[in-house]
Design an enzyme around this catalytic site. Structure first.
Site, PDB file in Angstrom:
ATOM      1  N   GLY A 118       0.792  -1.228   0.000  1.00  0.00           N
ATOM      2  CA  GLY A 118       0.000   0.000   0.000  1.00  0.00           C
ATOM      3  C   GLY A 118       0.819   1.271   0.000  1.00  0.00           C
ATOM      4  O   GLY A 118       0.269   2.364  -0.042  1.00  0.00           O
ATOM      5  N   HIS A 119       2.152   1.163   0.030  1.00  0.00           N
ATOM      6  CA  HIS A 119       3.005   2.368   0.150  1.00  0.00           C
ATOM      7  C   HIS A 119       4.129   2.297  -0.863  1.00  0.00           C
ATOM      8  O   HIS A 119       5.270   2.053  -0.476  1.00  0.00           O
ATOM      9  CB  HIS A 119       3.570   2.453   1.569  1.00  0.00           C
ATOM     10  CG  HIS A 119       4.069   3.802   1.950  1.00  0.00           C
ATOM     11  ND1 HIS A 119       5.352   4.222   1.722  1.00  0.00           N
ATOM     12  CD2 HIS A 119       3.448   4.833   2.555  1.00  0.00           C
ATOM     13  CE1 HIS A 119       5.512   5.444   2.193  1.00  0.00           C
ATOM     14  NE2 HIS A 119       4.364   5.834   2.702  1.00  0.00           N
ATOM     15  N   PHE A 120       4.043   2.531  -1.989  1.00  0.00           N
ATOM     16  CA  PHE A 120       2.900   2.802  -2.861  1.00  0.00           C
ATOM     17  C   PHE A 120       2.915   1.747  -3.949  1.00  0.00           C
ATOM     18  O   PHE A 120       3.989   1.416  -4.431  1.00  0.00           O
ATOM     19  CB  PHE A 120       3.016   4.206  -3.465  1.00  0.00           C
ATOM     20  CG  PHE A 120       3.135   5.289  -2.429  1.00  0.00           C
ATOM     21  CD1 PHE A 120       2.000   5.732  -1.759  1.00  0.00           C
ATOM     22  CD2 PHE A 120       4.356   5.828  -2.091  1.00  0.00           C
ATOM     23  CE1 PHE A 120       2.107   6.742  -0.800  1.00  0.00           C
ATOM     24  CE2 PHE A 120       4.464   6.827  -1.137  1.00  0.00           C
ATOM     25  CZ  PHE A 120       3.345   7.289  -0.485  1.00  0.00           C
TER      26      PHE A 120
END
Length: 155
Positions: A53-55
């Site tokens: 999720g990052h990124f």
């Protein structure tokens, strides 16, 4: 840091730190000199769960996790200074961060070198200067303040 170099592998690190996957962020201690400093490393893999999720299109290690890796290295230095009487029941708490700066992104494939230097110890608080580097360039730096408590004591 080099009068007496102490090298710790992951097996010894696991006996000193309570952290486990996915939050254990020190893979090896390259040098440790009690009362002086520690040089440790974190191999940053694309398989780290935070990269989902990052990124997703440009994976970058979150700065807060770089600081956590530095704090874990500081904990290892602290435990070398003052062996816990009950390692299974000893926790290391952050109590402050000053001057945190992020100077470069840390990406999958990077090897994060964690350099932590002892500054002082006053009334149960350890203070350290911490610098994380990739390829000899500063990725992050901060002053860290920490304390050691038993797991059943309030932080």
């Amino acid at each position: 840091m080099s009068t007496e170099k102490i090298n710790l592998d992951i097996h010894k690190i696991l006996t000193l730190l309570p952290h486990r996957y996915p939050i254990l962020l020190v893979d090896r201690v390259l040098e440790l000199e009690p009362h002086k400093g520690i040089k440790a490393l974190k191999n940053v893999s694309i398989n780290e769960p935070f990269f989902q999720g990052h990124f997703p299109k440009r994976p970058v290690m979150p700065g807060v996790l770089i600081l956590e890796a530095l704090a874990q290295a500081a904990a290892l230095l602290t435990f070398a200074e003052e062996q816990p009487k009950d390692p299974e029941n000893t926790l290391y708490y952050f109590v402050g961060i000053d001057g945190a700066r992020f100077k470069r992104v840390v990406e999958p494939g990077d090897q994060l070198i964690l350099n932590v230097t002892f500054v002082r110890y006053i009334r149960g608080i350890w203070k350290f200067k911490a610098v994380a580097e990739v390829d000899g360039k500063v990725a992050a730096e901060a002053e860290l303040m920490c304390t050691v408590k038993t797991a059943d004591a309030a932080p």
